[in-house]
Design a protein around this motif. Structure first.
Motif, PDB file in Angstrom:
ATOM      1  N   GLU A  46      -2.972  -1.649  -8.833  1.00 45.26           N
ATOM      2  CA  GLU A  46      -4.256  -0.970  -8.673  1.00 45.26           C
ATOM      3  C   GLU A  46      -4.001   0.478  -8.285  1.00 45.26           C
ATOM      4  O   GLU A  46      -3.292   0.745  -7.307  1.00 45.26           O
ATOM      5  CB  GLU A  46      -5.104  -1.641  -7.579  1.00 45.26           C
ATOM      6  N   ILE A  47      -4.526   1.404  -9.060  1.00 44.80           N
ATOM      7  CA  ILE A  47      -4.364   2.824  -8.792  1.00 44.80           C
ATOM      8  C   ILE A  47      -5.694   3.382  -8.284  1.00 44.80           C
ATOM      9  O   ILE A  47      -6.718   3.265  -8.960  1.00 44.80           O
ATOM     10  CB  ILE A  47      -3.900   3.572 -10.048  1.00 44.80           C
ATOM     11  N   ILE A  48      -5.672   3.963  -7.069  1.00 42.59           N
ATOM     12  CA  ILE A  48      -6.887   4.528  -6.476  1.00 42.59           C
ATOM     13  C   ILE A  48      -7.009   5.984  -6.943  1.00 42.59           C
ATOM     14  O   ILE A  48      -6.195   6.833  -6.571  1.00 42.59           O
ATOM     15  CB  ILE A  48      -6.825   4.488  -4.935  1.00 42.59           C
ATOM     16  N   ILE A  78      -0.713  -1.378  -4.632  1.00 37.07           N
ATOM     17  CA  ILE A  78      -1.796  -0.400  -4.568  1.00 37.07           C
ATOM     18  C   ILE A  78      -1.179   0.985  -4.404  1.00 37.07           C
ATOM     19  O   ILE A  78      -0.401   1.217  -3.474  1.00 37.07           O
ATOM     20  CB  ILE A  78      -2.755  -0.689  -3.395  1.00 37.07           C
ATOM     21  N   VAL A  79      -1.517   1.892  -5.304  1.00 39.81           N
ATOM     22  CA  VAL A  79      -0.921   3.222  -5.303  1.00 39.81           C
ATOM     23  C   VAL A  79      -2.014   4.272  -5.488  1.00 39.81           C
ATOM     24  O   VAL A  79      -2.994   4.056  -6.200  1.00 39.81           O
ATOM     25  CB  VAL A  79       0.117   3.370  -6.443  1.00 39.81           C
ATOM     26  N   ARG A 111       0.846  -1.194   0.000  1.00 44.74           N
ATOM     27  CA  ARG A 111       0.000   0.000   0.000  1.00 44.74           C
ATOM     28  C   ARG A 111       0.882   1.246   0.000  1.00 44.74           C
ATOM     29  O   ARG A 111       1.621   1.487   0.940  1.00 44.74           O
ATOM     30  CB  ARG A 111      -0.904   0.035   1.229  1.00 44.74           C
ATOM     31  N   GLY A 112       0.817   2.016  -1.073  1.00 48.53           N
ATOM     32  CA  GLY A 112       1.636   3.218  -1.139  1.00 48.53           C
ATOM     33  C   GLY A 112       3.096   2.900  -0.903  1.00 48.53           C
ATOM     34  O   GLY A 112       3.813   3.658  -0.253  1.00 48.53           O
ATOM     35  N   GLY A 113       3.527   1.768  -1.413  1.00 48.00           N
ATOM     36  CA  GLY A 113       4.839   1.244  -1.075  1.00 48.00           C
ATOM     37  C   GLY A 113       5.976   1.730  -1.953  1.00 48.00           C
ATOM     38  O   GLY A 113       5.774   2.357  -2.992  1.00 48.00           O
ATOM     39  N   ARG A 114       7.178   1.378  -1.498  1.00 46.55           N
ATOM     40  CA  ARG A 114       8.387   1.613  -2.258  1.00 46.55           C
ATOM     41  C   ARG A 114       9.015   0.261  -2.581  1.00 46.55           C
ATOM     42  O   ARG A 114      10.090  -0.074  -2.085  1.00 46.55           O
ATOM     43  CB  ARG A 114       9.354   2.484  -1.451  1.00 46.55           C
ATOM     44  N   PRO A 115       8.352  -0.524  -3.436  1.00 45.44           N
ATOM     45  CA  PRO A 115       8.889  -1.845  -3.782  1.00 45.44           C
ATOM     46  C   PRO A 115      10.239  -1.760  -4.480  1.00 45.44           C
ATOM     47  O   PRO A 115      11.020  -2.719  -4.446  1.00 45.44           O
ATOM     48  CB  PRO A 115       7.816  -2.433  -4.698  1.00 45.44           C
ATOM     49  N   MET A 117      -9.236   4.562   1.687  1.00 46.63           N
ATOM     50  CA  MET A 117      -8.838   3.387   2.465  1.00 46.63           C
ATOM     51  C   MET A 117      -9.827   2.242   2.289  1.00 46.63           C
ATOM     52  O   MET A 117      -9.439   1.076   2.323  1.00 46.63           O
ATOM     53  CB  MET A 117      -8.703   3.750   3.942  1.00 46.63           C
ATOM     54  N   ASP A 118     -11.096   2.562   2.090  1.00 43.32           N
ATOM     55  CA  ASP A 118     -12.087   1.506   1.823  1.00 43.32           C
ATOM     56  C   ASP A 118     -11.709   0.760   0.540  1.00 43.32           C
ATOM     57  O   ASP A 118     -11.848  -0.471   0.464  1.00 43.32           O
ATOM     58  CB  ASP A 118     -13.490   2.106   1.680  1.00 43.32           C
ATOM     59  N   ALA A 119     -11.239   1.510  -0.459  1.00 46.72           N
ATOM     60  CA  ALA A 119     -10.821   0.881  -1.713  1.00 46.72           C
ATOM     61  C   ALA A 119      -9.588   0.013  -1.490  1.00 46.72           C
ATOM     62  O   ALA A 119      -9.481  -1.089  -2.047  1.00 46.72           O
ATOM     63  CB  ALA A 119     -10.528   1.955  -2.763  1.00 46.72           C
ATOM     64  N   VAL A 120      -8.650   0.489  -0.668  1.00 48.46           N
ATOM     65  CA  VAL A 120      -7.454  -0.297  -0.346  1.00 48.46           C
ATOM     66  C   VAL A 120      -7.855  -1.613   0.310  1.00 48.46           C
ATOM     67  O   VAL A 120      -7.372  -2.689  -0.057  1.00 48.46           O
ATOM     68  CB  VAL A 120      -6.514   0.495   0.593  1.00 48.46           C
ATOM     69  N   ILE A 121      -8.747  -1.519   1.291  1.00 46.25           N
ATOM     70  CA  ILE A 121      -9.188  -2.713   2.019  1.00 46.25           C
ATOM     71  C   ILE A 121      -9.859  -3.706   1.069  1.00 46.25           C
ATOM     72  O   ILE A 121      -9.619  -4.921   1.145  1.00 46.25           O
ATOM     73  CB  ILE A 121     -10.138  -2.317   3.163  1.00 46.25           C
ATOM     74  N   GLU A 122     -10.674  -3.198   0.165  1.00 49.14           N
ATOM     75  CA  GLU A 122     -11.378  -4.077  -0.771  1.00 49.14           C
ATOM     76  C   GLU A 122     -10.406  -4.774  -1.709  1.00 49.14           C
ATOM     77  O   GLU A 122     -10.478  -5.999  -1.911  1.00 49.14           O
ATOM     78  CB  GLU A 122     -12.399  -3.266  -1.563  1.00 49.14           C
TER      79      GLU A 122
END
Length: 202
Positions: A162-164, A136-137, A115-119, A177-182
């Protein structure tokens, strides 16, 4: 650790820079996963003393080792927990730590979500990650989308991005955050199963 009734898997969280097991965002994701019968484990990757040195926050190699140690610790728990398939959820720098741990534990880690990571900070570990990985970004997280796209090209297993729309780095926007959780829940529901090699050996 939170254990719902008849858990279908266990997700270990790796928080990002400047955060902890008390992160309201990670707690929200954990609660969403608990509602779908996933056990969750949130813990601090650094001691309070270590957090005072900002260099430790970005030492993703060390953080990855801490995450590996946490997953190894799970093996010593009661069989009902130790036998659960394990997924990793990483935020910010914690995403790099999660990918490093997944690369080192290909027979144990079944899925990863960032989530919003730095892979990209996982560097040479990326091609060795076999676990299905979801990145997820936020759509307004300038620069981070490109870093995730570049890292995705190096990952060795199945991936998705997945881009929110409209979300910034910490996803504070209404519904973000609801979208992240889903997205995270669906990914773990789809992929959080015991890796084939482990099933064959058991």
């Amino acid at each position: 650790m939170t254990l719902p009734e008849n858990p279908r898997g266990l997700v270990v969280f790796a928080h990002g820079s400047g955060s902890s097991r008390f992160s309201t965002r990670n707690i929200a994701v954990a609660q969403g996963l608990n509602a779908r019968r996933f056990a969750t484990l949130l813990f601090d990757l650094l001691t309070p003393q270590e957090e005072c040195d900002r260099a430790n926050v970005f030492n993703v190699g060390m953080l990855g080792k801490r995450l590996v140690a946490a997953v190894d610790w799970l093996q010593g728990l009661e069989p009902a927990v130790a036998c659960l398939p394990v997924g990793l959820f990483g935020a910010s720098t914690g995403a790099a730590a999660a990918l490093i741990a997944a690369a080192q534990l290909p027979h144990r880690i079944a899925a990863v979500v960032s989530r919003g990571g730095r892979p990209d900070l996982a560097g040479e570990a990326l091609p060795h990650v076999r676990a299905p990985t979801l990145l997820i970004v936020g759509g307004a997280d300038v620069g981070v989308i490109e870093l995730n796209e570049e890292a995705r090209a190096w990952l060795g297993g199945p991936t998705a991005l997945e881009i929110i729309p409209g979300a910034t780095h910490l996803f504070p926007e209404p519904g973000a955050m609801d979208a992240v959780i889903e997205h995270a829940s669906r990914w773990f529901e789809r992929h959080l199963q015991t890796p084939t090699s482990v099933r064959a050996a058991s």
